[in-house]
Enzyme design. Structure first.
Site, PDB file in Angstrom:
ATOM      1  N   CYS B 120       0.840  -1.411  -0.007  1.00 14.17           N
ATOM      2  CA  CYS B 120      -0.013  -0.150  -0.132  1.00 14.17           C
ATOM      3  C   CYS B 120       0.945   1.332   0.055  1.00 14.17           C
ATOM      4  O   CYS B 120       0.273   2.394  -0.201  1.00 14.17           O
ATOM      5  CB  CYS B 120      -1.064  -0.159   1.014  1.00 14.17           C
ATOM      6  SG  CYS B 120      -1.961  -1.357   1.055  1.00 14.17           S
ATOM      7  N   HIS B 268      -3.548   6.897   0.968  1.00 13.38           N
ATOM      8  CA  HIS B 268      -3.876   5.565   0.882  1.00 13.38           C
ATOM      9  C   HIS B 268      -5.186   5.339   1.172  1.00 13.38           C
ATOM     10  O   HIS B 268      -5.589   5.509   2.480  1.00 13.38           O
ATOM     11  CB  HIS B 268      -2.661   4.617   1.256  1.00 13.38           C
ATOM     12  CG  HIS B 268      -3.278   3.369   1.287  1.00 13.38           C
ATOM     13  ND1 HIS B 268      -3.682   2.610   0.172  1.00 13.38           N
ATOM     14  CD2 HIS B 268      -3.356   2.462   2.344  1.00 13.38           C
ATOM     15  CE1 HIS B 268      -4.225   1.375   0.511  1.00 13.38           C
ATOM     16  NE2 HIS B 268      -4.043   1.305   1.719  1.00 13.38           N
ATOM     17  N   ASN B 298     -10.046  -0.618  -1.089  1.00 12.02           N
ATOM     18  CA  ASN B 298      -8.633  -0.646  -0.880  1.00 12.02           C
ATOM     19  C   ASN B 298      -7.893  -1.291  -2.297  1.00 12.02           C
ATOM     20  O   ASN B 298      -8.080  -2.754  -2.030  1.00 12.02           O
ATOM     21  CB  ASN B 298      -8.169  -1.134   0.431  1.00 12.02           C
ATOM     22  CG  ASN B 298      -6.728  -0.957   0.627  1.00 12.02           C
ATOM     23  OD1 ASN B 298      -6.118  -0.843  -0.291  1.00 12.02           O
ATOM     24  ND2 ASN B 298      -6.171  -1.195   1.918  1.00 12.02           N
TER      25      ASN B 298
END
Lengths: 74, 352
Positions: B120, B268, B298
């Site tokens: 990430c 993020h 995500n």
């Protein structure tokens, strides 16, 4: 301690006075993975403390958590 | 090292691609009851995601983004010097995927092509690599492709992960120009937290075997194999609270700027409740913090370019002072401050 308990009740959306110091918080049906996140933020915001998971797993009652936070508070 | 700055390197264009197939979180009634789903959506902010079909790879999403970007900017395909493909879901265990993308995009054989494997925080790492190459007088254009098919890495019966992740691809073109001015990066890692977000088997430490593809049930009721992503939500959350506000502060100090000098803080996209809190801790007003996670979840390293493309696209070039913050598996985290100057933003594309 009272303030901490009231914050905890707020987090689990329970009525005032439902939670006691000796309660095992993992036994509340409201204690789920999202409550854990809310708990982490509450502890960080109110006491500027982050509880590592290894330490957290050893804490059983509401009182244990309170005492842990008191011992780490800066 | 931690902090690095660059001069006169910037992003000239950005594009992103999502699969057409929508997965609604309300459909996960076999794993959660209705109230749990409602609470999860309220907390994480994630209503739905996009999943690829089984024959579509991260590279396919990225090639779509790259073709759109190169065409719209009218870029001569022979002029791309460096091609970086950043993903944890490559086409094959070996070789790297980037050379095959060089061929698919019709780039010159003189293009240096390679993969980076990061989670990430990957967009910040990939950008800094691209900026570093572009700082050489011999490099003019770097194409950074970031793509992920997280749907292939998770168990849909795992309570910790099944409502969070989605698939997407992106392309970012990095070039030199004096108008870009200075940019600032902070890059960090902490391997002691290696196991909190991990696919334990299927690599070379624990090779895949009949046992690692066996579904196992855990105490929280989650079911997954050892070749699917494990996440300890609380530890990841604690890690993020510990490092991200500090990192944002450090990169702002390094750049001699304050939150007032930044137009957009792009996080993020992991969990809205969490990033709202991080924004508050860093004193950023919520109107400077765009979100795309309600629609795409995500998508690992893709979330930052995806959020810019999906939320800041207007059809006109984008001029804005940006702060990016990425954090996740590794553990790894980083921030970047850079000015977008006449940055071309493509319209988000859906791949059938």
């Amino acid at each position: 301690m009272e303030r901490f308990i009231s914050k905890f009740e707020e987090l689990l959306e329970l009525d005032d006075g439902t939670i006691k110091k000796t309660d095992v918080f993992r036994e509340f049906s409201e204690w789920d993975s999202l409550a854990v996140l809310g708990f982490s933020v509450m502890v960080n915001e109110e006491y500027n403390v982050i509880i590592p998971k290894v330490e957290f797993d050893k804490l059983i009652t509401i009182g244990d958590v309170y005492n842990y936070i008191q011992s780490k508070k800066v | 090292m931690g902090l690095i700055s660059f001069d006169n390197i910037g992003i000239s264009g950005m594009s992103a691609t999502v699969p057409q197939r929508i997965i609604s979180n309300n459909s996960f009634t076999e794993v959660f009851n209705e109230k749990e789903i409602k609470n999860a959506i309220a907390t994480t902010g994630i209503k739905e995601r996009r999943f690829v079909d089984s024959d579509v790879c991260s590279s396919d999403l990225c090639c779509d983004s790259a073709n759109n970007l190169l065409d719209e900017l009218n870029i001569d395909r022979d002029s791309v010097d460096i091609l970086i493909f950043l993903s944890q879901t490559p086409d094959y265990a070996q070789p790297a995927t980037a050379p095959s993308i060089q061929k698919r995009l019709g780039l010159s054989k003189k293009t240096a092509s390679f993969d980076i494997n990061m989670a990430c925080s990957g967009y910040i790492y990939g950008l800094s690599t691209a900026f570093a190459y572009c700082s050489s007088p011999d490099v003019k254009k770097v194409l950074l492709l970031v793509g992920e098919t997280m749907s292939k890495a998770i168990s849909l019966k795992d309570r910790a992960t099944c409502l969070l992740f989605g698939d997407a691809g992106s392309a970012t073109l990095i070039e030199k120009n004096e108008k870009y001015g200075k940019s600032y990066f902070s890059l960090n890692s902490d391997g002691s937290g290696n196991s909190v977000l991990k696919i334990p088997a299927g690599g070379y430490r624990v090779p895949g075997s009949p046992d690692t593809t066996q579904e196992k049930e855990y105490s929280d009721g989650s079911i997954r194999t050892d070749e699917q992503l494990y996440m300890d939500g609380m530890e990841v959350f604690n890690f993020t609270m510990r490092v991200v506000p500090k990192d944002i502060k450090e990169v702002l100090e390094f750049a001699k700027r304050t939150e007032k000098d930044i137009d957009y803080l792009v996080f993020h996209q992991a969990n809205k409740y969490m990033t709202d809190y991080l924004a508050k801790k860093s004193r950023f007003p919520i109107n400077k913090v765009p979100y795309s996670l309600q629609k795409y979840g995500n998508t690992s390293a893709v979330t930052i370019p995806l959020t810019i493309v999906s939320e800041l696209f207007t059809g006109a070039p984008l001029n804005a002072k940006m702060l990016f913050s990425g954090f996740g598996a590794g553990l790894s985290w980083g921030s970047a401050i850079l000015d977008l100057s006449d940055c071309h933003i493509s319209k988000l594309n859906e791949l059938a």
